[in-house]
Design a protein around this motif. Structure first.
Motif, PDB file in Angstrom:
ATOM      1  N   LEU A 168      14.690  -2.233  57.172  1.00 30.53           N
ATOM      2  CA  LEU A 168      14.894  -0.865  56.701  1.00 30.53           C
ATOM      3  C   LEU A 168      14.625   0.156  57.802  1.00 30.53           C
ATOM      4  CD1 LEU A 168      15.425   1.217  54.495  1.00 30.53           C
ATOM      5  CD2 LEU A 168      13.031   0.969  53.782  1.00 30.53           C
ATOM      6  N   ILE A 169      13.505   0.005  58.497  1.00 29.85           N
ATOM      7  CA  ILE A 169      13.174   0.948  59.566  1.00 29.85           C
ATOM      8  C   ILE A 169      14.251   0.927  60.641  1.00 29.85           C
ATOM      9  CG2 ILE A 169      11.551   1.442  61.440  1.00 29.85           C
ATOM     10  CD1 ILE A 169      10.549   2.320  58.737  1.00 29.85           C
ATOM     11  N   ALA A 170      14.755  -0.254  60.976  1.00 28.33           N
ATOM     12  CA  ALA A 170      15.819  -0.353  61.984  1.00 28.33           C
ATOM     13  C   ALA A 170      17.059   0.418  61.536  1.00 28.33           C
ATOM     14  CB  ALA A 170      16.159  -1.815  62.241  1.00 28.33           C
ATOM     15  N   GLU A 171      17.405   0.296  60.257  1.00 30.35           N
ATOM     16  CA  GLU A 171      18.559   1.029  59.727  1.00 30.35           C
ATOM     17  C   GLU A 171      18.315   2.536  59.735  1.00 30.35           C
ATOM     18  OE1 GLU A 171      22.133   2.155  57.924  1.00 30.35           O
ATOM     19  OE2 GLU A 171      21.550   0.316  58.968  1.00 30.35           O
ATOM     20  N   LEU A 172      17.141   2.960  59.300  1.00 31.97           N
ATOM     21  CA  LEU A 172      16.826   4.388  59.255  1.00 31.97           C
ATOM     22  C   LEU A 172      16.831   5.015  60.642  1.00 31.97           C
ATOM     23  CD1 LEU A 172      13.925   4.264  56.639  1.00 31.97           C
ATOM     24  CD2 LEU A 172      16.230   5.188  56.264  1.00 31.97           C
ATOM     25  N   GLU A 173      16.339   4.274  61.627  1.00 34.96           N
ATOM     26  CA  GLU A 173      16.262   4.812  62.978  1.00 34.96           C
ATOM     27  C   GLU A 173      17.637   5.094  63.574  1.00 34.96           C
ATOM     28  OE1 GLU A 173      13.819   5.880  64.946  1.00 34.96           O
ATOM     29  OE2 GLU A 173      12.626   5.731  63.144  1.00 34.96           O
ATOM     30  N   ARG A 174      18.667   4.500  63.014  1.00 31.10           N
ATOM     31  CA  ARG A 174      20.034   4.751  63.502  1.00 31.10           C
ATOM     32  C   ARG A 174      20.650   6.001  62.893  1.00 31.10           C
ATOM     33  NH1 ARG A 174      20.340  -1.137  63.337  1.00 31.10           N
ATOM     34  NH2 ARG A 174      21.023  -1.096  61.168  1.00 31.10           N
ATOM     35  N   GLN A 175      19.954   6.615  61.915  1.00 33.56           N
ATOM     36  CA  GLN A 175      20.528   7.740  61.196  1.00 33.56           C
ATOM     37  C   GLN A 175      19.975   9.077  61.687  1.00 33.56           C
ATOM     38  OE1 GLN A 175      22.930   6.546  59.476  1.00 33.56           O
ATOM     39  NE2 GLN A 175      22.108   4.478  59.796  1.00 33.56           N
ATOM     40  N   ALA A 200      16.036  18.522  52.959  1.00 34.91           N
ATOM     41  CA  ALA A 200      16.976  18.707  51.856  1.00 34.91           C
ATOM     42  C   ALA A 200      16.930  17.492  50.933  1.00 34.91           C
ATOM     43  CB  ALA A 200      18.397  18.896  52.399  1.00 34.91           C
ATOM     44  N   GLU A 201      17.247  17.703  49.657  1.00 33.57           N
ATOM     45  CA  GLU A 201      17.206  16.634  48.669  1.00 33.57           C
ATOM     46  C   GLU A 201      18.177  15.505  48.998  1.00 33.57           C
ATOM     47  OE1 GLU A 201      15.391  15.811  45.921  1.00 33.57           O
ATOM     48  OE2 GLU A 201      14.032  17.355  46.669  1.00 33.57           O
ATOM     49  N   GLU A 202      19.255  15.830  49.717  1.00 31.52           N
ATOM     50  CA  GLU A 202      20.215  14.794  50.081  1.00 31.52           C
ATOM     51  C   GLU A 202      19.578  13.683  50.899  1.00 31.52           C
ATOM     52  OE1 GLU A 202      20.675  17.982  50.324  1.00 31.52           O
ATOM     53  OE2 GLU A 202      22.449  18.465  49.106  1.00 31.52           O
ATOM     54  N   GLU A 203      18.502  14.021  51.604  1.00 36.30           N
ATOM     55  CA  GLU A 203      17.821  13.012  52.406  1.00 36.30           C
ATOM     56  C   GLU A 203      17.208  11.925  51.521  1.00 36.30           C
ATOM     57  OE1 GLU A 203      15.113  14.716  55.270  1.00 36.30           O
ATOM     58  OE2 GLU A 203      16.420  16.446  55.524  1.00 36.30           O
ATOM     59  N   ARG A 204      16.751  12.310  50.325  1.00 32.66           N
ATOM     60  CA  ARG A 204      16.216  11.315  49.398  1.00 32.66           C
ATOM     61  C   ARG A 204      17.309  10.326  48.991  1.00 32.66           C
ATOM     62  NH1 ARG A 204      11.218  13.246  47.830  1.00 32.66           N
ATOM     63  NH2 ARG A 204      11.055  15.512  47.497  1.00 32.66           N
ATOM     64  N   THR A 205      18.483  10.858  48.666  1.00 37.05           N
ATOM     65  CA  THR A 205      19.595  10.002  48.251  1.00 37.05           C
ATOM     66  C   THR A 205      19.976   9.036  49.355  1.00 37.05           C
ATOM     67  OG1 THR A 205      20.451  11.763  46.818  1.00 37.05           O
ATOM     68  CG2 THR A 205      21.959   9.968  47.403  1.00 37.05           C
ATOM     69  N   ALA A 206      20.096   9.553  50.582  1.00 34.24           N
ATOM     70  CA  ALA A 206      20.487   8.706  51.708  1.00 34.24           C
ATOM     71  C   ALA A 206      19.451   7.612  51.964  1.00 34.24           C
ATOM     72  CB  ALA A 206      20.673   9.565  52.959  1.00 34.24           C
ATOM     73  N   ALA A 207      18.163   7.980  51.882  1.00 30.91           N
ATOM     74  CA  ALA A 207      17.106   6.999  52.118  1.00 30.91           C
ATOM     75  C   ALA A 207      17.096   5.938  51.018  1.00 30.91           C
ATOM     76  CB  ALA A 207      15.757   7.705  52.190  1.00 30.91           C
ATOM     77  N   ARG A 208      17.356   6.367  49.784  1.00 27.07           N
ATOM     78  CA  ARG A 208      17.410   5.400  48.678  1.00 27.07           C
ATOM     79  C   ARG A 208      18.560   4.424  48.880  1.00 27.07           C
ATOM     80  NH1 ARG A 208      20.591   5.529  44.519  1.00 27.07           N
ATOM     81  NH2 ARG A 208      20.956   7.795  44.637  1.00 27.07           N
ATOM     82  N   VAL A 209      19.733   4.939  49.260  1.00 30.48           N
ATOM     83  CA  VAL A 209      20.894   4.082  49.497  1.00 30.48           C
ATOM     84  C   VAL A 209      20.603   3.079  50.614  1.00 30.48           C
ATOM     85  CG1 VAL A 209      23.272   4.071  50.342  1.00 30.48           C
ATOM     86  CG2 VAL A 209      22.577   5.741  48.620  1.00 30.48           C
ATOM     87  N   ALA A 210      19.953   3.552  51.666  1.00 30.14           N
ATOM     88  CA  ALA A 210      19.622   2.658  52.781  1.00 30.14           C
ATOM     89  C   ALA A 210      18.725   1.519  52.305  1.00 30.14           C
ATOM     90  CB  ALA A 210      18.933   3.448  53.895  1.00 30.14           C
ATOM     91  N   ALA A 211      17.745   1.840  51.474  1.00 32.80           N
ATOM     92  CA  ALA A 211      16.827   0.812  50.975  1.00 32.80           C
ATOM     93  C   ALA A 211      17.528  -0.150  50.027  1.00 32.80           C
ATOM     94  CB  ALA A 211      15.644   1.470  50.279  1.00 32.80           C
ATOM     95  N   GLU A 212      18.380   0.380  49.158  1.00 34.53           N
ATOM     96  CA  GLU A 212      19.040  -0.459  48.163  1.00 34.53           C
ATOM     97  C   GLU A 212      20.009  -1.453  48.790  1.00 34.53           C
ATOM     98  OE1 GLU A 212      18.896   2.599  44.336  1.00 34.53           O
ATOM     99  OE2 GLU A 212      20.686   2.507  45.600  1.00 34.53           O
ATOM    100  N   ASN A 213      20.398  -1.221  50.039  1.00 37.83           N
ATOM    101  CA  ASN A 213      21.287  -2.140  50.734  1.00 37.83           C
ATOM    102  C   ASN A 213      20.536  -3.267  51.443  1.00 37.83           C
ATOM    103  OD1 ASN A 213      24.353  -1.489  50.817  1.00 37.83           O
ATOM    104  ND2 ASN A 213      23.347   0.503  50.840  1.00 37.83           N
TER     105      ASN A 213
END
Length: 234
Positions: A168-175, A200-213
C-alpha cells in the motif's frame, strides 16, 4: 508491532545548509515536530521544534544582560551555545548531532521506553546507515488507537498486515495527492487505518480505492483531519 509497522515514511529531511526559517516552514507545512538532517543519505543530526524556541528574531532568546558579571563568567560556555542556537542561520549550527535511532524491527514497546527515558518525542528508523522512517509519540498513540479496533484474532489470511502495508505504501508513494511525510497508514487484522492530514475529501476516496485494490484488505478507516481542523503540531 515493530517500528516498521507504524513509522512515517518517507521522512521530510533537511541539509546542513538549510536555512533555519526554511526548517520552521517545513515544520508548519507538514505539521511535524522535527526534521532529520542528511548528508549524502547519511543521518548527521536532527532539528526539532525545541531547537527553534529561543530565537532572536522573535525576542525569545536568552538574554544575559541582567545577570551578574560573575554568573556570566561562570556560564560563558553556556551563553556561547545559547547565542549560536538563537542566532545561527543554518541547520548545521543548531541541530542535535548525537541522535538516538532504532532499526525497523525494534519492538514498539522498546521505542516507547526509549522515548520516555530519553525525554524525546521521536526517533529516526535506520536500516544500516539509511534513513527509512521516523517514529513519533503520535505514531505510538495511533498504534494504541488501532489496537482498540482490532477485536478478536481472525483466521490467518493470505497476506500479512506487514505485506499489505508495504504494498500500500509503495502504491501511495507513486501518487501526487498522497501527503508524504505527514500522512501514515497502519494495518491491523487486514484493516487499513489512515492518519495525518488532507486538503480535500477526494483524498479520502483515492486512499480508500488504493487500499481496496490490495489483496487481503478487509476494510479502511480514515482518521485524517483537514489541515484547518488541526490545532497544533505533533
Amino acid at each position: 508491532m515493530n517500528a516498521s509497522d507504524i513509522m512515517t515514511s518517507p521522512v521530510i529531511t533537511a541539509a546542513p545548509h538549510t536555512p533555519v526559517r526554511e526548517i520552521a516552514g517545513l515544520l508548519l507545512k507538514h505539521r511535524i515536530s522535527a526534521v532529520p538532517v542528511m548528508v549524502e543519505g547519511r543521518l548527521v543530526g536532527l532539528v526539532s521544534e525545541g531547537d527553534l524556541l529561543h530565537r532572536h528574531e522573535i525576542g525569545t532568546d536568552r538574554a544575559d544582560q541582567n545577570r551578574s558579571w560573575w554568573l556570566r563568567l561562570l556560564g560563558s560556555d553556556r551563553s556561547i551555545g545559547d547565542y549560536v542556537r538563537s542566532h545561527a542561520r543554518y541547520a548545521r549550527d543548531i541541530m542535535t548531532r548525537e541522535v538516538v535511532s532504532v532499526s525497523p524491527d525494534t519492538p514498539i514497546a522498546e521505542i516507547a521506553s526509549l522515548l520516555e527515558t530519553r525525554g524525546i518525542k521521536r526517533v529516526p528508523v535506520l536500516r544500516g546507515d539509511r534513513l527509512v522512517g521516523i517514529v513519533s509519540r503520535a505514531n505510538l498513540i495511533q498504534a494504541l488507537a488501532v489496537a482498540g479496533h482490532s477485536g478478536p484474532k481472525r483466521p490467518k489470511r493470505s497476506q500479512s498486515d506487514k505485506a499489505i502495508r508495504t504494498r500500500l505504501i509503495a502504491e501511495l508513494e507513486r501518487q501526487p495527492w498522497w501527503r508524504r511525510g505527514s500522512s501514515n497508514a497502519i494495518v491491523t487484522e487486514g484493516v487499513v487505518h489512515y492518519w495525518g492530514m488532507i486538503d480535500a475529501e477526494e483524498e479520502r476516496t483515492a486512499a480508500r480505492v488504493a487500499a481496496e485494490n490490495i489483496a487481503g484488505v478487509r476494510g479502511v478507516e480514515d482518521h485524517r483531519l483537514h489541515m484547518y481542523d488541526i490545532p497544533s503540531m505533533t
